[in-house]
Write an enzyme that holds these catalytic residues in place. Structure first.
Site, PDB file in Angstrom:
ATOM      1  N   THR A  70       0.753  -1.282  -0.027  1.00 56.99           N
ATOM      2  CA  THR A  70       0.043   0.064   0.010  1.00 56.99           C
ATOM      3  C   THR A  70       0.840   1.234  -0.007  1.00 56.99           C
ATOM      4  OG1 THR A  70      -1.895  -1.120   1.120  1.00 56.99           O
ATOM      5  CG2 THR A  70      -1.760   1.342   1.373  1.00 56.99           C
ATOM      6  N   SER A 194       3.775  -6.587  -3.362  1.00 53.40           N
ATOM      7  CA  SER A 194       3.595  -6.696  -1.782  1.00 53.40           C
ATOM      8  C   SER A 194       4.122  -8.262  -1.416  1.00 53.40           C
ATOM      9  CB  SER A 194       2.174  -6.595  -1.436  1.00 53.40           C
ATOM     10  OG  SER A 194       1.922  -6.577   0.042  1.00 53.40           O
ATOM     11  N   CYS A 320     -22.743  -8.116   3.303  1.00 57.85           N
ATOM     12  CA  CYS A 320     -22.937  -8.750   4.451  1.00 57.85           C
ATOM     13  C   CYS A 320     -21.741  -9.233   5.399  1.00 57.85           C
ATOM     14  CB  CYS A 320     -23.876  -9.841   4.541  1.00 57.85           C
ATOM     15  SG  CYS A 320     -24.325 -10.642   2.779  1.00 57.85           S
TER      16      CYS A 320
END
Length: 460
Positions: A70, A194, A320
């Site tokens: 990131t 990464s 959900c």
């Protein structure tokens, strides 16, 4: 317990563990110092950089190590935008980029810049021509992932890179998901990765910037990593990251064939045994180890908990399962079903027997969750003509609005409509997806006093 979430974090590779332990003893000193311990640390750092650059396909002096993937994305985008600020402040990116890219784009816009999201098709891939159409005279940077982290679809990086080169726009490629499988083809300008995605330790990212790309590092200046990654290098982790990248590359060709066969089996068997399921992502141009499917009438969080109870660790893009109660931006951009979404990403060495057991357990788990939610087994025949029906699903979350729609669609005659009132963001995606799966007509969305009204016409 089978771990099927390598796309989030791959298990630490044995080579990474060995290199990490060795570097803890040999690489603890400051590599910027000239005494013996510092020189030893510098040799380890240089060797790690050369190994990583060889795997990426760039020069060692074009690559720096960061504290995460990131951070590499943030630094790469910010540095490229700043370096080309005289060209303009426009950023182009696909609609399915990793959140680190989207967050950076949002921050850029808040600071006065602008960005354009290029849409994708139902497979999750951009159309190179559409991407080229998003490039403007003031475009300072373009971003495109090499392969999607949620559905595995590979992007046409080489084609887009050529179009960007023709337009004079550098292309940043987020290669976090694909770098362990091989170098990224095409004339990219910047690339990020990464380590924990390929079996290295967490907390190590890499940023490659080709020579000739205008780049101005942002933030306070630092003396390390060419000024592009401030702070003391985590040398043991960097050594382990580079060693594991080389190791997984040595295994990649054989494992890609083996895991692709297992994923092909998952794709076909799930569609056969589960029912009312949509397998998403490109069936051919995809990562070899990753498959995503969505199950109608299923609460994604409950499904993941039940699979965990049976010993399987998987991930999901269902609304959900998120704190925002919104579906994955990737599934949303693709226009595919999001409820009951399951992402299976197999780590290196996954046993065929574990996949077989997963395929044995999954149908029963899905059926149990559907029964618990009262989902219909099929669309019932129309017992009596009704001009139209309105279903009030306000305040009810995924997958209840779709379940309620399925329960009543058979109560209206062919040609009549059912209107579902819902304030759950997932309904905007899942009701049209249900219509496509069940061959009904999605008329569209209309405003309502609360939430939205989704109109469906019965066709059969």
């Amino acid at each position: 317990m089978p771990y099927f979430d390598a796309a989030s974090a791959a298990p630490l590779h044995p080579v990474a563990r060995q290199a990490l332990l060795a570097a803890l003893d040999e690489g603890w000193a400051d590599p910027a110092r000239l005494y013996r311990e510092g020189r030893r640390a510098r040799l380890l750092l240089d060797a790690a950089r050369e190994a990583a650059a060889d795997a990426v396909g760039c020069r060692p002096d074009e690559l720096v190590f960061t504290s995460s993937g990131t951070t590499a994305v943030h630094a790469g985008i910010a540095g490229a935008l700043s370096g080309r600020r005289r060209v303009g402040r426009h950023l182009a990116l696909s609609a399915v980029e990793h959140s680190s890219v989207l967050h950076t784009a949002a921050a850029h816009e808040a600071a006065g810049g602008s960005f354009t999201e290029v849409p994708v098709g139902r497979s999750g891939a951009v159309d190179p021509a559409a991407y080229a159409g998003a490039l403007r005279p003031d475009t300072a940077l373009a971003c495109l992932q090499s392969a999607n982290h949620e559905v595995g679809t590979e992007q046409p990086v080489a084609e887009v890179a050529a179009l960007c080169a023709d337009a004079g726009v550098p292309l940043l490629v987020d290669a976090a998901q694909s770098l362990g499988w091989g170098p990224v083809a095409g004339g990219w300008s910047l690339l990020t990765g990464s380590a924990h995605k390929w079996g290295g330790p967490a907390g190590v990212g890499l940023l490659a910037v080709r020579k000739g790309v205008r780049f101005a590092p942002q933030g306070p200046a630092g003396e390390r990593e060419s000024g592009r990654a401030p702070g003391f290098e985590n040398l043991p982790a960097i050594v382990a990251a580079a060693a594991s990248l080389r190791a997984v590359r040595d295994e990649a060709a054989a494992e890609a064939v083996r895991l692709r066969a297992l994923v092909d089996r998952i794709r076909s068997v799930v569609a056969e045994r589960v029912g009312d399921v949509e397998v998403v992502g490109d069936p051919e141009r995809r990562l070899p180890h990753l498959v995503t499917f969505s199950c109608l009438y299923v609460d994604g969080e409950t499904l993941l908990h039940e699979l965990d109870r049976h010993g399987f660790s998987v991930s999901s893009g269902s609304s959900c399962t998120s704190s925002t109660l919104e579906p994955s931006h990737v599934l949303k951009a693709m226009g595919v079903l999001s409820e009951g979404n399951v992402r299976v990403s197999l780590p290196l060495g996954t046993a065929e027997a574990d996949v077989d057991r997963f395929l044995e357990v999954l149908p029963g788990v899905v059926a149990e969750v559907r029964e618990r939610l009262g989902a219909p087994a099929s669309v019932a025949p129309s017992p009596a003509p009704a001009a139209s029906l309105v279903v009030d699903a306000l305040g009810r979350r995924c997958p209840i609005p779709v379940i309620e729609l399925a329960r009543v669609i058979g109560e209206v005659p062919v040609g009549a409509t059912v209107t579902v009132l819902a304030d759950d963001e997932a309904a905007r995606l899942d009701i049209p997806a249900w219509c496509e799966m069940r061959e009904q007509e999605y008329v569209g969305e209309e405003p309502a006093d609360r939430g939205s009204a989704y109109v469906v016409r019965r066709l059969s």
